[in-house]
Write an enzyme that holds these catalytic residues in place. Sequence first.
Site, PDB file in Angstrom:
ATOM      1  N   MET A  44       0.004   1.118   5.100  1.00 40.53           N
ATOM      2  CA  MET A  44      -0.829   1.392   6.273  1.00 40.53           C
ATOM      3  C   MET A  44      -1.812   0.255   6.500  1.00 40.53           C
ATOM      4  O   MET A  44      -2.181  -0.454   5.575  1.00 40.53           O
ATOM      5  CB  MET A  44      -1.621   2.691   6.069  1.00 40.53           C
ATOM      6  CG  MET A  44      -0.815   3.964   6.120  1.00 40.53           C
ATOM      7  SD  MET A  44      -1.835   5.427   5.739  1.00 40.53           S
ATOM      8  CE  MET A  44      -3.047   5.350   7.051  1.00 40.53           C
ATOM      9  N   ASP A  95      -4.357  -4.947   6.101  1.00 46.97           N
ATOM     10  CA  ASP A  95      -4.797  -5.800   4.999  1.00 46.97           C
ATOM     11  C   ASP A  95      -3.680  -6.778   4.648  1.00 46.97           C
ATOM     12  O   ASP A  95      -2.525  -6.382   4.489  1.00 46.97           O
ATOM     13  CB  ASP A  95      -5.147  -4.938   3.780  1.00 46.97           C
ATOM     14  CG  ASP A  95      -5.818  -5.739   2.676  1.00 46.97           C
ATOM     15  OD1 ASP A  95      -6.452  -6.759   2.982  1.00 46.97           O
ATOM     16  OD2 ASP A  95      -5.701  -5.333   1.499  1.00 46.97           O
ATOM     17  N   HIS A 101      -2.900  -1.021  -3.183  1.00 46.91           N
ATOM     18  CA  HIS A 101      -4.075  -0.199  -2.917  1.00 46.91           C
ATOM     19  C   HIS A 101      -4.001   1.082  -3.740  1.00 46.91           C
ATOM     20  O   HIS A 101      -3.229   1.986  -3.442  1.00 46.91           O
ATOM     21  CB  HIS A 101      -4.150   0.150  -1.430  1.00 46.91           C
ATOM     22  CG  HIS A 101      -4.356  -1.035  -0.548  1.00 46.91           C
ATOM     23  ND1 HIS A 101      -3.946  -1.078   0.765  1.00 46.91           N
ATOM     24  CD2 HIS A 101      -4.924  -2.242  -0.789  1.00 46.91           C
ATOM     25  CE1 HIS A 101      -4.266  -2.236   1.298  1.00 46.91           C
ATOM     26  NE2 HIS A 101      -4.860  -2.967   0.374  1.00 46.91           N
ATOM     27  N   SER A 137       0.844  -1.194   0.000  1.00 46.38           N
ATOM     28  CA  SER A 137       0.000   0.000   0.000  1.00 46.38           C
ATOM     29  C   SER A 137       0.880   1.245   0.000  1.00 46.38           C
ATOM     30  O   SER A 137       1.590   1.490  -0.967  1.00 46.38           O
ATOM     31  CB  SER A 137      -0.953  -0.025   1.206  1.00 46.38           C
ATOM     32  OG  SER A 137      -1.849   1.055   1.160  1.00 46.38           O
ATOM     33  N   THR A 138       0.876   2.025   1.080  1.00 45.46           N
ATOM     34  CA  THR A 138       1.640   3.276   1.126  1.00 45.46           C
ATOM     35  C   THR A 138       3.117   3.021   0.859  1.00 45.46           C
ATOM     36  O   THR A 138       3.739   2.196   1.517  1.00 45.46           O
ATOM     37  CB  THR A 138       1.480   3.942   2.500  1.00 45.46           C
ATOM     38  OG1 THR A 138       0.090   4.014   2.822  1.00 45.46           O
ATOM     39  CG2 THR A 138       2.085   5.333   2.507  1.00 45.46           C
TER      40      THR A 138
END
Length: 354
Positions: A288, A291, A195, A168-169
């Site tokens: 973050m 998940d 994401h 993600s991030t």
Amino acid sequence: MPKIRVLVVDDAVLVRSRVSKILSSDPQLEVVGVAANGRIALAKIPQVNPDVVLLDVEMPDMNGLETLAALRPIYPNLPVIMFSTSTYAGAVATLEALSLGASDYATKPSNLGSVEAANEHIRQELIPKIKLFGAGIMAFSLINQFPAVVMPIPNKIIPVDVVAIGVSTGGPNALAELLSRIPADVSVPILIVQHMPPMFTKLLAERLSSKCQLQVREAVDGVELTAGDVWLAPGDFHVIVQREGTKVHLGVHQAPPENSCRPSVDVLLRSVAQVYGAGAIAVILTGMGQDGLHGCKCIREAGGQVLAQDEASSVVWGMPGFVVNAGLANRVVPLEQMADEIMQRVHLVQRSGL
């Protein structure tokens, strides 16, 4: 606790006003200044001393990319969150900004039907990220409440059939670093959940393809998996794998989000565990939230392996940190060593002669 100081940079008066009002309504945030373009923003930074800069992409006189390029040499550690439109031009510029050192990005509300829906989008998209970067990443790192169970390559040699990656991030740069080190003749398919919203994932796939020896494509429903394939989940769609006889195909669908995410890493990993069992490697990179945590549990229960990026090389040690602290990681690996670790495990059977 002192409030997190935010500088809002956007050429649209309405956007500056709305975003400032929404951010200021949070007791932990303070908007200390606004600017209509990058040139004004650069002049204001030493005056207002922000903890986070919220930076528009498309602005007159000095746009977001030009501002970021001028800002980074002077303020290398100042968090910058790009605030971009969900358009082709906005997505292209956002990915370029991330490669230039932007900390993260959020998309502006579009076609949400009401002012309140647009405001809620801003709250959900911006406030958690501003708090994350403004309070300092280290404040959000996970405390090792439980010792990580870090296990070496198992003595029982099981062929690896697939690598599934969740991120993600910080993901676009992490994926570029990882995939650029994977050889063109890799003997398994690679599946990725990053994401990102629609359109962004298509451009990310193209960008990654230009930086590595493999062709990275957005996942297509029904396509058969073969060695060397790299498939990226499309924005707003889950991706799963499905076995049909001796062949495995991708499935793409829009079931409800999980962990507030669609695509979700957990959705992919559960299907990978079911289809590939012990032949799966899950790789959890910077990001973050948590998940992928449940999906990694499924992978381990099926006999597969889990690799997690280490804290030092992660932009945010959320997703991999949860996996490590749950005792699910076979090994915790710096990003620059992750490709070698994956390839070592993928080719273990070939090297052993089995």
